[in-house]
Design an enzyme around this catalytic site. Structure first.
Site, short mmCIF file in Angstrom:
data_model
loop_
_atom_site.label_atom_id
_atom_site.label_comp_id
_atom_site.label_asym_id
_atom_site.label_seq_id
_atom_site.Cartn_x
_atom_site.Cartn_y
_atom_site.Cartn_z
N ARG A 101 45.55 2.90 -37.13
CA ARG A 101 45.96 2.77 -35.73
C ARG A 101 47.48 2.72 -35.74
O ARG A 101 48.07 1.76 -36.25
CB ARG A 101 45.36 1.52 -35.10
CG ARG A 101 45.97 1.19 -33.75
CD ARG A 101 45.20 0.17 -32.95
NE ARG A 101 43.95 0.71 -32.46
CZ ARG A 101 43.24 0.20 -31.46
NH1 ARG A 101 43.67 -0.88 -30.84
NH2 ARG A 101 42.10 0.75 -31.08
N HIS A 128 42.14 9.11 -29.42
CA HIS A 128 41.29 7.98 -29.83
C HIS A 128 39.88 8.54 -30.06
O HIS A 128 38.96 8.30 -29.28
CB HIS A 128 41.31 6.93 -28.71
CG HIS A 128 40.83 5.57 -29.14
ND1 HIS A 128 40.48 5.27 -30.44
CD2 HIS A 128 40.65 4.43 -28.43
CE1 HIS A 128 40.10 4.00 -30.50
NE2 HIS A 128 40.19 3.47 -29.29
N GLN A 131 36.61 6.41 -30.06
CA GLN A 131 36.24 5.94 -28.73
C GLN A 131 35.42 6.99 -27.99
O GLN A 131 34.34 6.69 -27.47
CB GLN A 131 37.53 5.62 -27.95
CG GLN A 131 37.26 5.09 -26.56
CD GLN A 131 36.61 3.71 -26.58
OE1 GLN A 131 37.12 2.81 -27.21
NE2 GLN A 131 35.48 3.55 -25.90
N ASP A 221 40.75 4.03 -17.76
CA ASP A 221 41.43 3.29 -18.84
C ASP A 221 42.64 2.61 -18.19
O ASP A 221 42.99 2.92 -17.04
CB ASP A 221 41.86 4.31 -19.94
CG ASP A 221 42.54 3.67 -21.14
OD1 ASP A 221 42.50 2.43 -21.28
OD2 ASP A 221 43.13 4.42 -21.96
N CYS A 261 36.99 2.09 -21.86
CA CYS A 261 37.10 1.85 -23.30
C CYS A 261 37.35 0.38 -23.62
O CYS A 261 37.05 -0.07 -24.71
CB CYS A 261 38.21 2.72 -23.88
SG CYS A 261 39.79 2.52 -23.03
N ARG A 289 30.53 1.54 -30.38
CA ARG A 289 31.65 1.86 -31.27
C ARG A 289 31.21 1.64 -32.72
O ARG A 289 31.45 2.45 -33.60
CB ARG A 289 32.87 0.98 -30.96
CG ARG A 289 33.58 1.25 -29.66
CD ARG A 289 34.32 2.57 -29.68
NE ARG A 289 35.24 2.68 -30.80
CZ ARG A 289 36.48 2.19 -30.83
NH1 ARG A 289 36.97 1.57 -29.77
NH2 ARG A 289 37.25 2.35 -31.88
N1 NVA Z 1 45.04 3.79 -23.62
C1 NVA Z 1 44.84 2.53 -24.25
C2 NVA Z 1 43.55 2.50 -24.99
C3 NVA Z 1 43.21 1.20 -25.65
C4 NVA Z 1 41.90 1.24 -26.38
C5 NVA Z 1 46.01 2.22 -25.17
O1 NVA Z 1 46.47 3.14 -25.87
O2 NVA Z 1 46.48 1.09 -25.18
N1 CP Z 2 38.69 0.36 -27.13
C1 CP Z 2 39.42 -0.05 -28.19
O1 CP Z 2 39.83 0.73 -29.03
O2 CP Z 2 39.62 -1.40 -28.23
P1 CP Z 2 40.60 -2.16 -29.23
O3 CP Z 2 42.00 -1.79 -28.81
O4 CP Z 2 40.31 -3.62 -29.01
O5 CP Z 2 40.32 -1.72 -30.63
#
Ligand code: NVA
Ligand code: CP
Length: 302
Positions: A101, A128, A131, A221, A261, A289
């Site tokens: 990540r 992602h 997801q 989101d 998500c 997930r």
């Molecule tokens: N768009 C959000 C998704 C989190 C799972 C982010 O990047 O923070």
């Molecule tokens: N949806 C998702 O990826 O959640 P986290 O940021 O908690 O991993």
């Protein structure tokens, strides 16, 4: 050796195979069976941003499969202590797979280019993929075969939206994306999507009502993603008309589900009554997930 940096990396039949495997693993799990398919294998979780779902679902899923996990946070010096090329070559000597990540998608691409093990994107500014796999698996579980269904996405078209667009295109769903023009899917992505997934059926609009009318699933989101906190006030103003509330949900098909998500910013992109309401499937989505990622790990490391 395969990497999953975005869903451009998987074919339609591979995603379908993955969903089948996911279904088997989920059924076994619910029956109390945990086949040690990945005994002795190790996974590194290299995380530059916070996470609940991605981190815990991967860790727990890997444990169910008999493998083990190393969580690598700030202290490993990713992108700071040494060049990513060196980092990648060394890490690949120790583990079978890395879930990364990262703030910059280009860093994960660099990691994959030099790693001697599989790399899975656990969220970047670009995509992602895990997801979107879980999301469409969830929709299939709820509503049956996916081809011909329509998913409406409302709000900021960012990492999750791009992954959903690829997944919908590959699995035969139509997708409508309602965003203000500045927050709509970007031209370079759309160009690549139409080139690599020519069958994609995508409708872009700035009208949430148009997108949601008759949809089988309504998805949103957060308006301020991780790393965008400095733009929060501007985003709240720009996206205010894109909140998913019960009036908007009423325009969707009667059987439509609400998906997110998570984490959600309650009262911003979604109201409490929708997030907690009878159409909301966000917890099933979060649970899936883990099941989909177990399928992905078993499939990648088989
Ligand atoms: N768009 C959000 C998704 C989190 C799972 C982010 O990047 O923070
Ligand atoms: N949806 C998702 O990826 O959640 P986290 O940021 O908690 O991993």
């Amino acid at each position: 050796m395969r990497h999953v940096l975005s869903l451009f990396d998987l074919t339609t039949s591979e995603i379908q195979e993955l969903f089948q495997l996911t279904g088997q693993l989920k059924q076994q799990y619910e029956q109390g069976l945990r086949q040690p398919l990945l005994q002795g294998r190790t996974m590194a979780l290299l995380f530059e941003k916070p996470s609940l779902r991605t981190r815990v679902s991967f860790e727990s899923g890997m444990a169910h499969l008999g493998g083990s996990t190393l969580f690598l946070g700030q202290d490993v010096g990713w992108g700071q202590r040494e060049a990513i090329q060196d980092f990648a070559r060394v890490l690949g000597c120790y583990v079978d797979v890395v879930v990364c990540r990262a703030k910059r998608h280009a860093d994960v691409e660099l990691l994959a280019r030099h790693a001697t093990c599989s790399v899975i994107n656990g969220l970047t500014d670009y995509s992602h993929p895990c997801q979107a796999l879980a999301d469409l698996y969830t929709l299939q579980e709820l509503q049956g075969p996916l081809p011909g269904k329509r998913l409406a996405y409302v709000g900021d078209a960012y990492n999750v939206t791009r992954s959903l667009a690829i997944a919908c295109g590959k699995l035969g769903l139509r997708m409508s994306v309602a965003s203000p023009p500045k927050y709509q899917l970007d031209a370079p992505f759309l160009e690549r999507l139409r080139r690599e997934v020519p069958q994609v059926q995508l409708e872009l609009t700035d009208d949430p009502r148009q997108a949601v009318r008759g949809a089988d699933a309504v998805y949103t989101d957060v308006w301020t993603s991780m790393g965008q906190e400095a733009e929060r006030e501007q985003r709240l103003r720009d996206l205010a008309a894109y909140q998913v509330d019960s009036r908007l949900m009423q325009l969707a098909a009667p059987h439509a589900c609400f998906l997110h998500c998570l984490p959600a910013h309650r009262g911003e992109e979604v109201t409490d009554d929708v997030l907690d309401g009878p159409q909301s499937e966000v917890i099933r989505q979060a649970a899936n997930r883990m099941h989909v990622q177990k399928g992905l790990l078993a499939w990648l490391l088989k």
